[in-house]
Design a protein around this motif. Structure first.
Motif, PDB file in Angstrom:
ATOM      1  N   ALA A 368       0.862  -1.178   0.000  1.00 13.95           N
ATOM      2  CA  ALA A 368       0.000   0.000   0.000  1.00 13.95           C
ATOM      3  C   ALA A 368       0.898   1.227   0.000  1.00 13.95           C
ATOM      4  CB  ALA A 368      -0.918   0.002   1.221  1.00 13.95           C
ATOM      5  N   VAL A 369       0.363   2.357  -0.440  1.00 12.37           N
ATOM      6  CA  VAL A 369       1.113   3.608  -0.461  1.00 12.37           C
ATOM      7  C   VAL A 369       0.548   4.539   0.594  1.00 12.37           C
ATOM      8  CG1 VAL A 369       1.826   5.591  -1.839  1.00 12.37           C
ATOM      9  CG2 VAL A 369       1.607   3.347  -2.922  1.00 12.37           C
ATOM     10  N   ASP A 370       1.418   5.056   1.473  1.00 11.18           N
ATOM     11  CA  ASP A 370       0.943   5.947   2.532  1.00 11.18           C
ATOM     12  C   ASP A 370       0.977   7.401   2.069  1.00 11.18           C
ATOM     13  OD1 ASP A 370       3.554   6.895   2.788  1.00 11.18           O
ATOM     14  OD2 ASP A 370       3.976   5.789   4.627  1.00 11.18           O
ATOM     15  N   GLU A 371       0.519   8.314   2.938  1.00 12.91           N
ATOM     16  CA  GLU A 371       0.396   9.721   2.546  1.00 12.91           C
ATOM     17  C   GLU A 371       1.747  10.418   2.413  1.00 12.91           C
ATOM     18  OE1 GLU A 371      -2.086  11.307   5.588  1.00 12.91           O
ATOM     19  OE2 GLU A 371      -0.471  11.433   7.080  1.00 12.91           O
ATOM     20  N   SER A 372       2.816   9.772   2.865  1.00 16.49           N
ATOM     21  CA  SER A 372       4.159  10.342   2.718  1.00 16.49           C
ATOM     22  C   SER A 372       4.865   9.830   1.466  1.00 16.49           C
ATOM     23  CB  SER A 372       5.014  10.013   3.952  1.00 16.49           C
ATOM     24  OG  SER A 372       4.461  10.582   5.112  1.00 16.49           O
ATOM     25  N   ASN A 373       4.081   9.196   0.582  1.00 21.65           N
ATOM     26  CA  ASN A 373       4.622   8.699  -0.674  1.00 21.65           C
ATOM     27  C   ASN A 373       5.604   7.549  -0.467  1.00 21.65           C
ATOM     28  OD1 ASN A 373       4.398   9.005  -3.513  1.00 21.65           O
ATOM     29  ND2 ASN A 373       6.402   9.994  -3.613  1.00 21.65           N
ATOM     30  N   ASN A 374       5.365   6.763   0.571  1.00 16.66           N
ATOM     31  CA  ASN A 374       6.149   5.548   0.809  1.00 16.66           C
ATOM     32  C   ASN A 374       5.341   4.333   0.370  1.00 16.66           C
ATOM     33  OD1 ASN A 374       8.581   6.508   2.204  1.00 16.66           O
ATOM     34  ND2 ASN A 374       7.155   7.149   3.808  1.00 16.66           N
ATOM     35  N   LEU A 375       5.994   3.416  -0.342  1.00 18.34           N
ATOM     36  CA  LEU A 375       5.391   2.135  -0.643  1.00 18.34           C
ATOM     37  C   LEU A 375       5.656   1.213   0.547  1.00 18.34           C
ATOM     38  CD1 LEU A 375       3.959   0.356  -2.816  1.00 18.34           C
ATOM     39  CD2 LEU A 375       6.252  -0.384  -3.509  1.00 18.34           C
ATOM     40  N   VAL A 376       4.602   0.803   1.224  1.00 16.97           N
ATOM     41  CA  VAL A 376       4.716  -0.029   2.424  1.00 16.97           C
ATOM     42  C   VAL A 376       4.399  -1.468   2.009  1.00 16.97           C
ATOM     43  CG1 VAL A 376       4.006  -0.347   4.812  1.00 16.97           C
ATOM     44  CG2 VAL A 376       3.945   1.938   3.784  1.00 16.97           C
ATOM     45  N   THR A 377       5.360  -2.361   2.227  1.00 22.07           N
ATOM     46  CA  THR A 377       5.200  -3.753   1.805  1.00 22.07           C
ATOM     47  C   THR A 377       5.499  -4.703   2.955  1.00 22.07           C
ATOM     48  OG1 THR A 377       7.507  -3.792   1.020  1.00 22.07           O
ATOM     49  CG2 THR A 377       5.814  -3.260  -0.594  1.00 22.07           C
ATOM     50  N   CYS A 378       4.788  -5.826   2.968  1.00 25.45           N
ATOM     51  CA  CYS A 378       5.116  -6.882   3.930  1.00 25.45           C
ATOM     52  C   CYS A 378       5.412  -8.156   3.172  1.00 25.45           C
ATOM     53  CB  CYS A 378       3.986  -7.089   4.935  1.00 25.45           C
ATOM     54  SG  CYS A 378       2.482  -7.824   4.253  1.00 25.45           S
ATOM     55  N   SER A 379       6.239  -8.993   3.788  1.00 22.44           N
ATOM     56  CA  SER A 379       6.757 -10.151   3.069  1.00 22.44           C
ATOM     57  C   SER A 379       6.873 -11.360   3.979  1.00 22.44           C
ATOM     58  CB  SER A 379       8.138  -9.812   2.487  1.00 22.44           C
ATOM     59  OG  SER A 379       8.825 -10.967   2.063  1.00 22.44           O
ATOM     60  N   MET A 380       6.980 -12.522   3.349  1.00 23.12           N
ATOM     61  CA  MET A 380       7.214 -13.759   4.092  1.00 23.12           C
ATOM     62  C   MET A 380       8.611 -13.822   4.683  1.00 23.12           C
ATOM     63  SD  MET A 380       5.215 -16.559   1.722  1.00 23.12           S
ATOM     64  CE  MET A 380       5.770 -17.946   2.719  1.00 23.12           C
ATOM     65  N   ASP A 381       9.448 -12.798   4.429  1.00 25.86           N
ATOM     66  CA  ASP A 381      10.757 -12.733   5.085  1.00 25.86           C
ATOM     67  C   ASP A 381      10.658 -12.094   6.474  1.00 25.86           C
ATOM     68  OD1 ASP A 381      10.420 -10.037   4.600  1.00 25.86           O
ATOM     69  OD2 ASP A 381      12.059  -9.864   3.178  1.00 25.86           O
ATOM     70  N   ASP A 382       9.423 -11.930   6.970  1.00 28.37           N
ATOM     71  CA  ASP A 382       9.138 -11.417   8.325  1.00 28.37           C
ATOM     72  C   ASP A 382       9.495  -9.945   8.481  1.00 28.37           C
ATOM     73  OD1 ASP A 382       8.422 -14.009   8.779  1.00 28.37           O
ATOM     74  OD2 ASP A 382      10.107 -14.498  10.086  1.00 28.37           O
ATOM     75  N   THR A 383       9.374  -9.169   7.415  1.00 26.53           N
ATOM     76  CA  THR A 383       9.661  -7.740   7.508  1.00 26.53           C
ATOM     77  C   THR A 383       8.546  -6.910   6.879  1.00 26.53           C
ATOM     78  OG1 THR A 383      10.849  -7.596   5.397  1.00 26.53           O
ATOM     79  CG2 THR A 383      12.148  -8.159   7.351  1.00 26.53           C
ATOM     80  N   VAL A 384       8.489  -5.660   7.325  1.00 27.25           N
ATOM     81  CA  VAL A 384       7.706  -4.614   6.664  1.00 27.25           C
ATOM     82  C   VAL A 384       8.703  -3.566   6.196  1.00 27.25           C
ATOM     83  CG1 VAL A 384       6.005  -2.770   6.974  1.00 27.25           C
ATOM     84  CG2 VAL A 384       5.622  -5.015   8.026  1.00 27.25           C
ATOM     85  N   ARG A 385       8.614  -3.196   4.919  1.00 28.43           N
ATOM     86  CA  ARG A 385       9.550  -2.240   4.344  1.00 28.43           C
ATOM     87  C   ARG A 385       8.834  -0.970   3.917  1.00 28.43           C
ATOM     88  NH1 ARG A 385      14.700  -3.002   2.574  1.00 28.43           N
ATOM     89  NH2 ARG A 385      15.630  -5.045   2.935  1.00 28.43           N
ATOM     90  N   TYR A 386       9.543   0.160   4.053  1.00 26.35           N
ATOM     91  CA  TYR A 386       9.080   1.448   3.554  1.00 26.35           C
ATOM     92  C   TYR A 386      10.042   1.887   2.447  1.00 26.35           C
ATOM     93  CZ  TYR A 386       6.160   1.816   7.761  1.00 26.35           C
ATOM     94  OH  TYR A 386       5.232   1.605   8.755  1.00 26.35           O
TER      95      TYR A 386
END
Length: 602
Positions: A368-386
């Motif tokens: 998903a894309v947040d209001e700060s123009n960051n693509l927020v992703t979650c993965s099976m590698d147990d992380t959330v990335r911005y």
């Protein structure tokens, strides 16, 4: 009300690649299209532009029929009608060749009792016998001028030469010291070439199989040669190799006139090539399709990028008014470690690029894309990335490690995000973990943050939606539970925050009215299997759903009977992700590795 709509644009998958295995690129006789395979699909691309057709496989020499398993298709019709289907032997088919009159087909591969067959396309009647090999046959070709000749190349390091029709064994040639990956006749039929894993390319007389010479002396390439293709005038040959180069050869002198260097990474190994009109194409192990430039051998004219493995999720975001599609998948090119990629597409042109740097190391589950123009992703590698979409580059610091595997992530205002993990709900703020809910008493499956940032809804395997209040850096259980028809699979608030839509395993989408204390507004029925994803339209009056039944529905909020039905949106694959480009354009993706845009008449 049912309305069907055709796909406006198809951003097709790349070829599915395997290290050490040649990939066949096919071209139509008119030189307008080329094609390749990925899983259950065959992708036909216009060689000059991005438009593609995707359906379940080689052009015959008329350009009218395409074959696969082996299947013969009529490509003159919009629906690509299946004409005939044959199974000449038990096992994978690795290569196909037609006679120039489009009446006979030769197929070879991984049979059990035999490794090849040649027959009439419209009856299946045998017109010869392909014999002389003791192992898998990798490649076959038929001379396109009379008298016909047929040549094959095998894992037994040999090529065989047949005369016909009916085709009969003439001789075996054992010049290669390792697997023979490719054999091809020149267009004028005067010669044929064989290329092998020993890095050698041999030339033979096309009528007698007499050896005429080699290319490049002792070795044509420093690595195995996986594919060769002749120039239309039969004077030059193109070869693709595991040494990460493609070479153009002057056949008369046996010397390389151009060497294209495609990179230094293992993914830059070249496993296929095609000479179509004035276009020189090669395929890298990454699946990227390179348009080679004779005038600048170290830089391709163009590179077609994308996904070659199942796409799990996507989202759409506008930058300077121009829509971009972001998609995440697991592109496992390397057999040591999966190469998981995020890609972004220009929704108007189809131009594609990957996010730069080292990203997720396993499947990207949600974005998903947040209001700060960051693509927020979650993965099976147990992380959330911005990931900053202004830079389109992964940041090592903007990574949040989860205690357990995240399933979904959703974003809200003020830097809020919620990750639904196995047994946990995690609240994030400003790229940091600030609160974790555990011991929930149910297994969370999906989550959604209200656009106002005050409420988080979590759907569970218990068939209920649990509501939580955002209080500072914590989540408080409101004690309010919404009943749906089955285990929750996906959920989303409308963009104005007025409604919450929840889809479940029982094939139902339930919409709740937020202002009425989450009273049920409507239930939406139509799917024949589990609903797996949904997305609200920007107009807040429609939403789309995708199911395991390969169906996509676009629903009208105030009238459940008024819906647009898109059957077989991604044929043979269920829809894994949905997003809206605008109020009239829906974007879908699937495990067929394709992204499609649909123009809707709402």
């Amino acid at each position: 009300v049912f309305v069907w709509c055709p796909a406006e644009h198809v951003f097709a998958s790349l070829p599915q690649m395997e290290r050490g295995v040649a990939k066949v690129l096919g071209g139509d006789p008119k030189g307008n299209n080329f094609l390749y395979t990925n899983g259950k699909s065959v992708i036909i691309r216009n060689i000059d532009i991005h438009t593609t057709a995707v359906f379940p496989t080689w052009f015959c020499s008329t350009g009218f029929y395409v074959s696969g398993k082996i299947r013969i298709w009529d490509t003159t019709q919009k629906e690509h009608l299946l004409k005939y289907e044959y199974q000449p032997f038990g096992g994978k088919i690795k290569d196909i060749a037609w006679t120039e009159d489009s009446k006979r087909i030769a197929v070879v591969g991984e049979g059990r009792e035999k490794f090849g067959a040649v027959f009439l396309w419209d009856s299946g009647s045998s017109v010869g016998e392909i014999v002389g090999h003791s192992k898998i046959i990798n490649s076959v070709d038929i001379k396109q001028t009379r008298p016909y000749r047929l040549v094959t190349g095998s894992d037994d390091n040999c090529t065989t030469f047949l005369e016909g029709p009916p085709f009969k064994f003439k001789c075996t040639l054992s010049d290669h010291s390792r697997f023979v990956n490719c054999v091809r006749f020149s267009p004028d039929g005067s010669r044929y070439a064989s290329a092998g894993a020993d890095g050698q390319i041999f030339l033979y007389d096309g009528k007698t199989a007499e050896k005429m010479g080699t290319l490049g002396g002792a070795k044509a390439h420093d690595g195995g040669v996986y594919a060769v293709c002749w120039s239309p005038d039969s004077t030059q040959l193109m070869s693709a190799s595991g040494d990460k180069t493609v070479k153009l050869w002057d056949v008369a002198t046996g010397t390389a006139v151009t060497t294209f260097n495609l990179g230094s990474d293992v993914l830059d190994q070249q496993l296929g090539c095609l000479w179509q009109k004035n276009h020189l194409l090669s395929i890298s192990l990454s699946g990227y399709i390179n348009y080679l430039d004779k005038n600048n051998p170290n830089r391709p004219l163009r590179v077609i990028k994308g996904h070659s493995k199942a796409i799990q999720c996507l989202t759409v975001h506008k930058e300077d008014g121009r829509p971009f599609i972001y998609s995440g998948s697991q592109d496992g090119h390397i057999n040591i470690l999966s190469n998981v990629t995020l890609h972004y597409w220009d929704a108007e042109t189809g131009e594609n690029e990957g996010i730069a740097g080292k990203g997720h190391s396993n499947m990207v589950a949600r974005m998903a894309v947040d209001e700060s123009n960051n693509l927020v992703t979650c993965s099976m590698d147990d992380t959330v990335r911005y990931t900053d979409l202004g830079k389109k580059e992964y940041s090592a610091s903007d990574l949040v490690k989860m205690d357990v595997q995240p399933k979904t992530v959703s974003v809200g205002p003020g830097g809020l995000a919620v990750a639904v993990c196995i047994g946990q709900v995690v609240l994030l703020k400003d790229k940091r973990k600030v609160f974790t809910l555990e011991n929930l008493g149910y297994e969370p499956e999906a989550g959604a943050v209200h656009p106002g940032g005050v409420t988080v809804a979590v759907g569970g395997a218990d068939g209920k939606v649990h509501l939580y209040s955002v209080q500072g850096n914590t989540l408080k259980d409101d004690g309010k539970v919404l009943e749906v028809k089955g285990p929750v699979t996906d959920m989303e608030f409308s963009r104005d925050g007025a409604f919450l839509a929840v889809c479940d395993e029982k094939k139902v989408i339930t919409v709740f009215t937020v202002a009425d204390g989450y009273q049920v507004k409507n239930d939406f029925y139509g799917h024949h299997a589990k609903v797996v994803c949904m997305a609200w339209s920007p107009d807040n009056e429609h939403f789309a759903s995708g199911g395991m039944d390969m169906m996509v529905y676009v629903w009208t909020l105030n009238d459940p009977d008024k819906r647009i039905k898109i059957p077989d949106a991604h044929r043979l694959h269920h829809v894994s992700g949905l997003a809206w480009r605008d109020e009239h354009t829906l974007v879908t993706t699937s495990h067929d590795s394709c992204v499609k845009q649909w123009t809707l008449k709402i």
